[in-house]
Design a protein around this motif. Structure first.
Motif, PDB file in Angstrom:
ATOM      1  N   ILE A 122       2.270   2.024  -3.394  1.00  0.00           N
ATOM      2  CA  ILE A 122       1.271   2.586  -4.302  1.00  0.00           C
ATOM      3  C   ILE A 122       0.975   4.038  -3.947  1.00  0.00           C
ATOM      4  CG2 ILE A 122      -1.155   2.449  -4.996  1.00  0.00           C
ATOM      5  CD1 ILE A 122      -0.869  -0.636  -4.640  1.00  0.00           C
ATOM      6  N   LEU A 123       0.841   4.332  -2.663  1.00  0.00           N
ATOM      7  CA  LEU A 123       0.474   5.683  -2.232  1.00  0.00           C
ATOM      8  C   LEU A 123       1.468   6.746  -2.685  1.00  0.00           C
ATOM      9  CD1 LEU A 123      -0.905   5.093   1.381  1.00  0.00           C
ATOM     10  CD2 LEU A 123      -2.200   5.774  -0.650  1.00  0.00           C
ATOM     11  N   ILE A 149       0.832  -1.199   0.000  1.00  0.00           N
ATOM     12  CA  ILE A 149       0.000   0.000   0.000  1.00  0.00           C
ATOM     13  C   ILE A 149       0.870   1.253   0.000  1.00  0.00           C
ATOM     14  CG2 ILE A 149      -1.650   1.352   1.366  1.00  0.00           C
ATOM     15  CD1 ILE A 149      -2.843  -1.352   2.275  1.00  0.00           C
ATOM     16  N   LYS A 150       1.910   1.257   0.812  1.00  0.00           N
ATOM     17  CA  LYS A 150       2.803   2.407   0.888  1.00  0.00           C
ATOM     18  C   LYS A 150       3.489   2.670  -0.447  1.00  0.00           C
ATOM     19  CE  LYS A 150       5.156   2.592   4.934  1.00  0.00           C
ATOM     20  NZ  LYS A 150       5.946   2.043   6.048  1.00  0.00           N
ATOM     21  N   GLU A 184     -13.451  14.917   1.490  1.00  0.00           N
ATOM     22  CA  GLU A 184     -12.032  15.232   1.683  1.00  0.00           C
ATOM     23  C   GLU A 184     -11.706  15.708   3.087  1.00  0.00           C
ATOM     24  OE1 GLU A 184     -10.367  17.794  -1.274  1.00  0.00           O
ATOM     25  OE2 GLU A 184     -11.300  16.688  -2.917  1.00  0.00           O
ATOM     26  N   LEU A 188       0.781   8.256  -6.190  1.00  0.00           N
ATOM     27  CA  LEU A 188      -0.495   8.908  -6.469  1.00  0.00           C
ATOM     28  C   LEU A 188      -0.460  10.406  -6.199  1.00  0.00           C
ATOM     29  CD1 LEU A 188      -2.885   6.316  -4.768  1.00  0.00           C
ATOM     30  CD2 LEU A 188      -2.243   6.449  -7.180  1.00  0.00           C
ATOM     31  N   GLU A 189      -1.208  11.149  -7.002  1.00  0.00           N
ATOM     32  CA  GLU A 189      -1.377  12.579  -6.772  1.00  0.00           C
ATOM     33  C   GLU A 189      -2.518  12.838  -5.800  1.00  0.00           C
ATOM     34  OE1 GLU A 189      -1.724  15.074 -10.192  1.00  0.00           O
ATOM     35  OE2 GLU A 189      -0.292  13.870 -11.326  1.00  0.00           O
ATOM     36  N   ASN A 190      -3.509  11.954  -5.800  1.00  0.00           N
ATOM     37  CA  ASN A 190      -4.726  12.147  -5.012  1.00  0.00           C
ATOM     38  C   ASN A 190      -5.182  10.795  -4.470  1.00  0.00           C
ATOM     39  OD1 ASN A 190      -6.979  13.445  -3.960  1.00  0.00           O
ATOM     40  ND2 ASN A 190      -8.177  13.119  -5.813  1.00  0.00           N
ATOM     41  N   VAL A 191      -5.694  10.779  -3.249  1.00  0.00           N
ATOM     42  CA  VAL A 191      -6.226   9.551  -2.652  1.00  0.00           C
ATOM     43  C   VAL A 191      -7.681   9.794  -2.300  1.00  0.00           C
ATOM     44  CG1 VAL A 191      -6.058   7.918  -0.739  1.00  0.00           C
ATOM     45  CG2 VAL A 191      -3.982   8.916  -1.703  1.00  0.00           C
ATOM     46  N   GLU A 192      -8.567   8.936  -2.811  1.00  0.00           N
ATOM     47  CA  GLU A 192      -9.989   9.024  -2.513  1.00  0.00           C
ATOM     48  C   GLU A 192     -10.477   7.653  -2.070  1.00  0.00           C
ATOM     49  OE1 GLU A 192     -12.187  12.047  -5.331  1.00  0.00           O
ATOM     50  OE2 GLU A 192     -11.068  10.584  -6.526  1.00  0.00           O
ATOM     51  N   PHE A 193     -11.325   7.635  -1.051  1.00  0.00           N
ATOM     52  CA  PHE A 193     -11.894   6.386  -0.564  1.00  0.00           C
ATOM     53  C   PHE A 193     -13.352   6.322  -0.978  1.00  0.00           C
ATOM     54  CE2 PHE A 193      -8.349   7.233   2.269  1.00  0.00           C
ATOM     55  CZ  PHE A 193      -7.712   6.017   2.269  1.00  0.00           C
TER      56      PHE A 193
END
Length: 49
Positions: free
Chosen positions: A9-10, A6-7, A28, A13-18
């Motif tokens: 991949i994070l 997970i780390k 947000e 990324l430019e943005n993280v959305e759940f």
């Protein structure tokens, strides 16, 4: 998936959305402290799973 995966991949990324099961996204301004998946298996009194 491991925490290390997970780390990795994070950081790409430019943005993280759940996204929730109903398709909506967590706002947000929410502070997400845990993310997980739970599965349960039950056995009845007759031994049936």
């Amino acid at each position: 998936m491991t925490l290390e995966q997970i780390k990795e991949i994070l950081i790409t990324l430019e943005n993280v959305e759940f996204q929730l099961e109903d398709g909506t996204f967590v706002p947000e301004h929410f502070h997400v402290t845990e993310v997980g998946q739970t599965s349960k298996k039950f056995i009845d009194c007759g031994g049936v799973v």
